[in-house]
Design a protein around this motif. Sequence first.
Motif, PDB file in Angstrom:
ATOM      1  N   VAL A  33      62.382 -16.322  41.086  1.00 16.52           N
ATOM      2  CA  VAL A  33      62.110 -16.106  42.683  1.00 16.52           C
ATOM      3  C   VAL A  33      60.744 -16.074  43.007  1.00 16.52           C
ATOM      4  N   LEU A  34      60.091 -16.959  43.675  1.00 14.70           N
ATOM      5  CA  LEU A  34      58.557 -17.170  44.203  1.00 14.70           C
ATOM      6  C   LEU A  34      58.518 -16.410  45.541  1.00 14.70           C
ATOM      7  N   ALA A  35      57.358 -15.916  45.595  1.00 15.02           N
ATOM      8  CA  ALA A  35      56.963 -15.148  47.044  1.00 15.02           C
ATOM      9  C   ALA A  35      55.370 -15.711  47.121  1.00 15.02           C
ATOM     10  N   ASP A  36      54.954 -15.422  48.313  1.00 12.04           N
ATOM     11  CA  ASP A  36      53.565 -15.682  48.894  1.00 12.04           C
ATOM     12  C   ASP A  36      52.716 -14.903  47.846  1.00 12.04           C
ATOM     13  N   ASN A  37      52.985 -13.730  47.384  1.00  8.73           N
ATOM     14  CA  ASN A  37      52.076 -13.104  46.575  1.00  8.73           C
ATOM     15  C   ASN A  37      52.438 -12.603  45.137  1.00  8.73           C
ATOM     16  N   GLY A  38      53.380 -13.298  44.820  1.00 10.93           N
ATOM     17  CA  GLY A  38      53.865 -13.134  43.252  1.00 10.93           C
ATOM     18  C   GLY A  38      55.229 -13.880  42.804  1.00 10.93           C
ATOM     19  N   ALA A  39      55.704 -13.617  41.757  1.00 11.25           N
ATOM     20  CA  ALA A  39      56.868 -14.094  41.275  1.00 11.25           C
ATOM     21  C   ALA A  39      57.782 -13.023  40.438  1.00 11.25           C
ATOM     22  N   TYR A  40      59.094 -13.253  40.386  1.00 10.55           N
ATOM     23  CA  TYR A  40      60.005 -12.503  39.583  1.00 10.55           C
ATOM     24  C   TYR A  40      60.794 -13.633  38.720  1.00 10.55           C
ATOM     25  N   VAL A  41      60.803 -13.525  37.441  1.00  7.79           N
ATOM     26  CA  VAL A  41      61.228 -14.557  36.729  1.00  7.79           C
ATOM     27  C   VAL A  41      62.230 -14.091  35.693  1.00  7.79           C
ATOM     28  N   VAL A  42      63.334 -14.546  35.267  1.00  8.65           N
ATOM     29  CA  VAL A  42      64.320 -14.191  34.433  1.00  8.65           C
ATOM     30  C   VAL A  42      64.616 -15.229  33.417  1.00  8.65           C
ATOM     31  N   ASN A  43      64.442 -15.249  32.062  1.00 12.53           N
ATOM     32  CA  ASN A  43      64.790 -16.519  31.154  1.00 12.53           C
ATOM     33  C   ASN A  43      65.565 -15.658  30.110  1.00 12.53           C
ATOM     34  N   ARG A  44      66.637 -16.497  29.772  1.00  7.42           N
ATOM     35  CA  ARG A  44      67.652 -15.825  28.631  1.00  7.42           C
ATOM     36  C   ARG A  44      66.844 -16.234  27.518  1.00  7.42           C
ATOM     37  N   CYS A  45      67.014 -15.449  26.498  1.00  6.31           N
ATOM     38  CA  CYS A  45      66.359 -15.545  25.105  1.00  6.31           C
ATOM     39  C   CYS A  45      67.148 -14.738  24.096  1.00  6.31           C
ATOM     40  N   ALA A  46      66.910 -15.075  22.773  1.00  5.62           N
ATOM     41  CA  ALA A  46      67.645 -14.423  21.507  1.00  5.62           C
ATOM     42  C   ALA A  46      66.328 -13.423  21.362  1.00  5.62           C
ATOM     43  N   TYR A  47      66.767 -12.030  20.933  1.00  5.78           N
ATOM     44  CA  TYR A  47      66.149 -11.279  20.326  1.00  5.78           C
ATOM     45  C   TYR A  47      66.687 -10.401  19.404  1.00  5.78           C
ATOM     46  N   ARG A  48      66.292 -10.579  18.302  1.00 10.52           N
ATOM     47  CA  ARG A  48      66.848  -9.912  16.773  1.00 10.52           C
ATOM     48  C   ARG A  48      68.215 -10.278  16.736  1.00 10.52           C
ATOM     49  N   GLY A  49      68.454 -11.474  17.333  1.00 11.83           N
ATOM     50  CA  GLY A  49      69.801 -12.275  16.710  1.00 11.83           C
ATOM     51  C   GLY A  49      70.905 -11.975  18.080  1.00 11.83           C
ATOM     52  N   LYS A  50      70.452 -11.293  19.190  1.00 16.83           N
ATOM     53  CA  LYS A  50      71.299 -11.006  20.287  1.00 16.83           C
ATOM     54  C   LYS A  50      70.726 -11.496  21.478  1.00 16.83           C
ATOM     55  N   GLN A  51      71.684 -11.747  22.487  1.00 22.95           N
ATOM     56  CA  GLN A  51      71.370 -12.468  23.780  1.00 22.95           C
ATOM     57  C   GLN A  51      70.747 -11.250  24.561  1.00 22.95           C
ATOM     58  N   ALA A  52      69.547 -11.662  25.152  1.00 20.49           N
ATOM     59  CA  ALA A  52      68.551 -10.965  25.861  1.00 20.49           C
ATOM     60  C   ALA A  52      68.180 -11.757  27.197  1.00 20.49           C
ATOM     61  N   SER A  53      67.330 -10.955  27.757  1.00 25.73           N
ATOM     62  CA  SER A  53      66.596 -11.769  28.848  1.00 25.73           C
ATOM     63  C   SER A  53      65.032 -11.220  28.916  1.00 25.73           C
ATOM     64  N   TYR A  54      64.317 -12.119  28.956  1.00 28.26           N
ATOM     65  CA  TYR A  54      62.817 -11.906  29.356  1.00 28.26           C
ATOM     66  C   TYR A  54      62.516 -12.010  30.797  1.00 28.26           C
ATOM     67  N   ILE A  55      61.857 -10.823  31.313  1.00 24.78           N
ATOM     68  CA  ILE A  55      61.437 -10.523  32.488  1.00 24.78           C
ATOM     69  C   ILE A  55      60.017 -10.822  32.851  1.00 24.78           C
ATOM     70  N   LEU A  56      59.698 -11.601  33.649  1.00 21.98           N
ATOM     71  CA  LEU A  56      58.391 -11.829  33.979  1.00 21.98           C
ATOM     72  C   LEU A  56      57.927 -11.465  35.626  1.00 21.98           C
ATOM     73  N   GLU A  57      57.459 -10.528  35.897  1.00 22.08           N
ATOM     74  CA  GLU A  57      56.911 -10.238  37.248  1.00 22.08           C
ATOM     75  C   GLU A  57      55.466 -10.425  37.498  1.00 22.08           C
ATOM     76  N   ILE A  58      54.867 -11.142  38.507  1.00 26.00           N
ATOM     77  CA  ILE A  58      53.562 -11.243  38.491  1.00 26.00           C
ATOM     78  C   ILE A  58      53.371 -10.963  40.293  1.00 26.00           C
ATOM     79  N   ARG A  59      52.370  -9.845  40.516  1.00 25.18           N
ATOM     80  CA  ARG A  59      51.937  -9.446  41.893  1.00 25.18           C
ATOM     81  C   ARG A  59      50.421  -9.623  42.066  1.00 25.18           C
ATOM     82  N   VAL A  60      50.100 -10.453  43.156  1.00 16.25           N
ATOM     83  CA  VAL A  60      48.827 -10.521  43.341  1.00 16.25           C
ATOM     84  C   VAL A  60      48.458  -9.762  44.546  1.00 16.25           C
ATOM     85  N   SER A  61      47.346  -8.811  44.274  1.00 17.31           N
ATOM     86  CA  SER A  61      47.060  -7.906  45.715  1.00 17.31           C
ATOM     87  C   SER A  61      45.579  -8.262  45.984  1.00 17.31           C
TER      88      SER A  61
END
Length: 176
Positions: free
Chosen positions: A115-143
């Motif tokens: 998701v992209l916003a005028d002042n930030g982003a919220y992104v989810v990416n599937r990934c493997a963590y220690r051999g198991k399915q996980a999600s990496y989440i990136l949140e960015i906010r500009v203020s």
Amino acid sequence: MRSKQIACALTLAVLLAGAGGCGESRGYDVPKALCGKKVDSELLKPLLPPGERIDARQGMDKDWTETCRVSVDKELVLYIDDARSSGHIDAMAFAKEPYRQLKNLHKTGIGDDGVLADNGAYVVNRCAYRGKQASYILEIRVSGPRAESSDSLRPEIQRFAESYLPVGAKAMGCGT
């Protein structure tokens, strides 16, 4: 000779007027790393306002989330949250939470669910963590001044998020 002096004076005046009019005076160097993570300073630069001093402070909450609060002249101007989750995350649902203060949300092609916003982003990416399915989440906010002086930083945020995503995921122990 006199016309050459006038031409030089006019050229100098134009250059000085252009430099003074841009308002981008920075008394700090745009960093090449934030909170221990390498970043592309050219992609970071448009998200930062002019000022004298930049400071980045890292925070951690257990093993699954890291934050980076970037301040210019003691004012918070950029917030980055790297997180990892074992559950399903709906980026739009999380981005809509009022405390995130993201404006004008739209789905984007960043990551698996972005998701992209005028002042930030919220992104989810599937990934493997220690051999198991996980999600990496990136949140960015500009203020601060940069976000307040622009209707949208969407293109700049998107470019920064795309370049930061693999760096943040790796730092959080996420493989593909």
